[in-house]
Write a protein that holds these residues in place. Sequence first.
Motif, PDB file in Angstrom:
ATOM      1  N   ALA A   1      36.768  35.218  63.474  1.00 55.65           N
ATOM      2  CA  ALA A   1      37.940  36.056  63.754  1.00 55.65           C
ATOM      3  C   ALA A   1      37.730  36.885  65.014  1.00 55.65           C
ATOM      4  O   ALA A   1      38.677  37.251  65.691  1.00 55.65           O
ATOM      5  N   LEU A   2      36.472  37.167  65.337  1.00 54.64           N
ATOM      6  CA  LEU A   2      36.180  37.942  66.549  1.00 54.64           C
ATOM      7  C   LEU A   2      35.777  37.041  67.712  1.00 54.64           C
ATOM      8  O   LEU A   2      35.295  37.523  68.733  1.00 54.64           O
ATOM      9  N   GLY A   3      35.963  35.731  67.541  1.00 53.71           N
ATOM     10  CA  GLY A   3      35.815  34.833  68.675  1.00 53.71           C
ATOM     11  C   GLY A   3      34.503  34.077  68.780  1.00 53.71           C
ATOM     12  O   GLY A   3      34.305  33.319  69.731  1.00 53.71           O
ATOM     13  N   ALA A   4      33.607  34.231  67.824  1.00 52.53           N
ATOM     14  CA  ALA A   4      32.315  33.540  67.898  1.00 52.53           C
ATOM     15  C   ALA A   4      32.467  32.044  67.633  1.00 52.53           C
ATOM     16  O   ALA A   4      33.451  31.600  67.043  1.00 52.53           O
ATOM     17  N   TYR A   5      31.456  31.295  68.088  1.00 48.43           N
ATOM     18  CA  TYR A   5      31.346  29.878  67.747  1.00 48.43           C
ATOM     19  C   TYR A   5      30.359  29.798  66.592  1.00 48.43           C
ATOM     20  O   TYR A   5      29.238  30.321  66.686  1.00 48.43           O
ATOM     21  N   VAL A   6      30.754  29.168  65.493  1.00 50.35           N
ATOM     22  CA  VAL A   6      29.951  29.248  64.276  1.00 50.35           C
ATOM     23  C   VAL A   6      29.411  27.879  63.853  1.00 50.35           C
ATOM     24  O   VAL A   6      30.167  26.920  63.687  1.00 50.35           O
ATOM     25  N   ILE A   7      28.091  27.830  63.683  1.00 48.00           N
ATOM     26  CA  ILE A   7      27.423  26.635  63.169  1.00 48.00           C
ATOM     27  C   ILE A   7      26.895  26.973  61.775  1.00 48.00           C
ATOM     28  O   ILE A   7      26.270  28.017  61.587  1.00 48.00           O
ATOM     29  N   GLY A   8      27.151  26.104  60.823  1.00 46.38           N
ATOM     30  CA  GLY A   8      26.666  26.338  59.470  1.00 46.38           C
ATOM     31  C   GLY A   8      25.595  25.334  59.083  1.00 46.38           C
ATOM     32  O   GLY A   8      25.645  24.175  59.491  1.00 46.38           O
ATOM     33  N   VAL A   9      24.624  25.805  58.308  1.00 45.19           N
ATOM     34  CA  VAL A   9      23.612  24.906  57.756  1.00 45.19           C
ATOM     35  C   VAL A   9      23.606  25.089  56.247  1.00 45.19           C
ATOM     36  O   VAL A   9      23.565  26.223  55.750  1.00 45.19           O
ATOM     37  N   LYS A  10      23.670  23.961  55.522  1.00 41.92           N
ATOM     38  CA  LYS A  10      23.707  24.031  54.068  1.00 41.92           C
ATOM     39  C   LYS A  10      22.829  22.961  53.447  1.00 41.92           C
ATOM     40  O   LYS A  10      22.313  22.095  54.165  1.00 41.92           O
ATOM     41  N   ARG A  11      22.656  23.046  52.138  1.00 41.31           N
ATOM     42  CA  ARG A  11      21.777  22.091  51.449  1.00 41.31           C
ATOM     43  C   ARG A  11      22.332  20.670  51.460  1.00 41.31           C
ATOM     44  O   ARG A  11      21.679  19.725  51.828  1.00 41.31           O
ATOM     45  N   ARG A  12      23.575  20.589  51.018  1.00 38.43           N
ATOM     46  CA  ARG A  12      24.139  19.260  50.796  1.00 38.43           C
ATOM     47  C   ARG A  12      25.166  18.909  51.856  1.00 38.43           C
ATOM     48  O   ARG A  12      25.925  19.783  52.290  1.00 38.43           O
ATOM     49  N   PRO A  13      25.222  17.643  52.263  1.00 37.31           N
ATOM     50  CA  PRO A  13      26.227  17.255  53.251  1.00 37.31           C
ATOM     51  C   PRO A  13      27.634  17.522  52.715  1.00 37.31           C
ATOM     52  O   PRO A  13      27.877  17.369  51.521  1.00 37.31           O
ATOM     53  N   SER A  14      28.526  17.919  53.579  1.00 40.41           N
ATOM     54  CA  SER A  14      29.919  18.129  53.167  1.00 40.41           C
ATOM     55  C   SER A  14      30.781  18.128  54.408  1.00 40.41           C
ATOM     56  O   SER A  14      30.283  18.169  55.532  1.00 40.41           O
ATOM     57  N   ALA A  15      32.071  18.099  54.177  1.00 39.07           N
ATOM     58  CA  ALA A  15      33.000  18.265  55.289  1.00 39.07           C
ATOM     59  C   ALA A  15      32.827  19.682  55.826  1.00 39.07           C
ATOM     60  O   ALA A  15      32.308  20.555  55.146  1.00 39.07           O
ATOM     61  N   CYS A  16      33.247  19.895  57.055  1.00 36.70           N
ATOM     62  CA  CYS A  16      33.090  21.199  57.693  1.00 36.70           C
ATOM     63  C   CYS A  16      34.049  22.198  57.045  1.00 36.70           C
ATOM     64  O   CYS A  16      35.262  22.014  57.093  1.00 36.70           O
ATOM     65  N   PRO A  17      33.520  23.252  56.406  1.00 39.24           N
ATOM     66  CA  PRO A  17      34.432  24.225  55.787  1.00 39.24           C
ATOM     67  C   PRO A  17      35.291  24.906  56.846  1.00 39.24           C
ATOM     68  O   PRO A  17      34.885  25.012  58.005  1.00 39.24           O
ATOM     69  N   GLU A  18      36.446  25.378  56.441  1.00 41.84           N
ATOM     70  CA  GLU A  18      37.351  26.099  57.324  1.00 41.84           C
ATOM     71  C   GLU A  18      36.620  27.309  57.909  1.00 41.84           C
ATOM     72  O   GLU A  18      35.886  28.005  57.205  1.00 41.84           O
ATOM     73  N   GLY A  19      36.793  27.514  59.171  1.00 39.10           N
ATOM     74  CA  GLY A  19      36.162  28.670  59.808  1.00 39.10           C
ATOM     75  C   GLY A  19      34.783  28.384  60.367  1.00 39.10           C
ATOM     76  O   GLY A  19      34.155  29.257  60.946  1.00 39.10           O
ATOM     77  N   ILE A  20      34.289  27.174  60.172  1.00 42.04           N
ATOM     78  CA  ILE A  20      32.984  26.783  60.708  1.00 42.04           C
ATOM     79  C   ILE A  20      33.246  25.692  61.749  1.00 42.04           C
ATOM     80  O   ILE A  20      34.046  24.798  61.529  1.00 42.04           O
TER      81      ILE A  20
END
Lengths: 321, 321
Positions: free
Chosen positions: A159-178
Amino acid sequence: MNNVLAVGPFKEEQKKRLEEAGKGCSFRFCADFNGAGVSPEEIASADVIIGNLTPSRINESPRLKLMQLTSAGADAYVKPGVLAKGTVLCNSTGAYNKTVSQHAFAVTLAMQKKLYLYRDNQNEKLWRDEGEVGSIADSTVLVMGLGEIGIAYAKMCKALGAYVIGVKRRPSACPEGIDEVYTMDALDEVLPRADIVFSILPGTGATYHIYTAERFKLMKKSAIFVNCGRGDAVDNKVLYDALNSGEIAAASIDVAEGEPLTADSPLWGLKNLFITPHVAGFFHIPDTLEIITDIACHNLKAFLSGGSYRNIVDFSTGYKA
Amino acid sequence: MNNVLAVGPFKEEQKKRLEEAGKGCSFRFCADFNGAGVSPEEIASADVIIGNLTPSRINESPRLKLMQLTSAGADAYVKPGVLAKGTVLCNSTGAYNKTVSQHAFAVTLAMQKKLYLYRDNQNEKLWRDEGEVGSIADSTVLVMGLGEIGIAYAKMCKALGAYVIGVKRRPSACPEGIDEVYTMDALDEVLPRADIVFSILPGTGATYHIYTAERFKLMKKSAIFVNCGRGDAVDNKVLYDALNSGEIAAASIDVAEGEPLTADSPLWGLKNLFITPHVAGFFHIPDTLEIITDIACHNLKAFLSGGSYRNIVDFSTGYKA
């Protein structure tokens, strides 16, 4: 009759809601967070415990059918010797999203703007400019752990303009906002890209000491590390060295390996480390205990009527199943 | 030939852009923020000054046609004796939106989460919980001054769930991202509603000492006051008393009446005041000087070709016209 033991600072209105949900049960309330005021007999006779009663006092109580934690973390309760086989364990995942993500985000911005240095300067009556600061709108933020808190934090960054990379345990589609999502095996490839590394990993075998000295070396020299997950994700000595040697620019921890940090810990004196004493969560904003009450009410009803539980913990992972 | 005097830490690429925009002019660059290294002769022979040359050194220079400030605030340059009649004064409104709004927002969240107290505790090696904290998502934020910085700040608050009330000089429709908008005469009615009072008012006669003791009394006891506008919007003594007596919970100031604050100011020692030394703006994020260069290039071209200027300052108000 079922005995319900509820520990924690529930307000009167919240107690009434719990009693309504557990109609016909006998209730014992104890305002202590960990139930210090509760007798061993009261524990042994409880069919349901709501709240984080000290785990070592449960002793695989054979009568206990439902253990409803007020915390999101459940690692202390899945260890052998705490709960008998057959006791259903539920956590309060969800209740802490707002408070923890807000704290983590506030700390992230405060670190970028060097507010910890300005507070130190103020205490020396120094009106001194500390130079360049970070800009969240121009930052790449790596969110380690994409549970609900991680996602809530990611959304604030976004919301403040950052570029966001997420790391998680299990593969999944990219959640909203990531913007990009990876699994843990890609960690070493994404670490060098991050201006902010935010860790909200739970305490499991797979996350123990995951931030090694080598991984701090992979981060940018200008990177800021924020840990609001579990303290043992990083060895205190490794964190100290990374900050003291300038492998990264700064860090903020709300959790430490071994809490409370003892006065002889060298971490206290690091200028570029900002420490908060595990206060991101707890019940420090009113919303939290309200949501916990919602979850506990749902699960009390489920217990009495045979419905399905919310937030059941998988004993093998320590996560919500 | 026109002489252009450009003071400030412009990068090589930015100098080239300025020279390109002012083709045919003679350029003198000085990296000092206030042009300390520039001679009186260089000032007297300048047709255009870019940057905040110390105002007392301009002496109504008759040759000066365009004074392009690198600051947003212009109050020091509209005073009698600084600029000759006929000199066009332009500011850099717009260039500081991002850096100041980010700083103010970071400080707001840091104050809500009591991070200043936690830093003090850390310096005493204290692992101590400081209790309840604010939640931006559950806060009413009063933004005093709806220029571009105020609106950028308001949008951040809104993005994190706050309810935002704006107060501005002139009546207007409610800008996007603001829930309610009022003019200054409604101030005393809206002050009691705010959890956060953010002041980004410019320094004009109308804003001098606007936050009186009575107005601090109108605020909630739990309110947090954040001032990133001008220091003289509040008398230091009034601010001290409001904080010391608990009329409001806490404050953060990036500006003070009389800067730098001298070591004998009692403000330094207030536990519930967090001071930053006028660093919200300046050139602390790279974007700022880029945008200033854009504005200066535009206005250099306008000066040479007779086009229209950006960001002309109205001498009677000190604002962008």
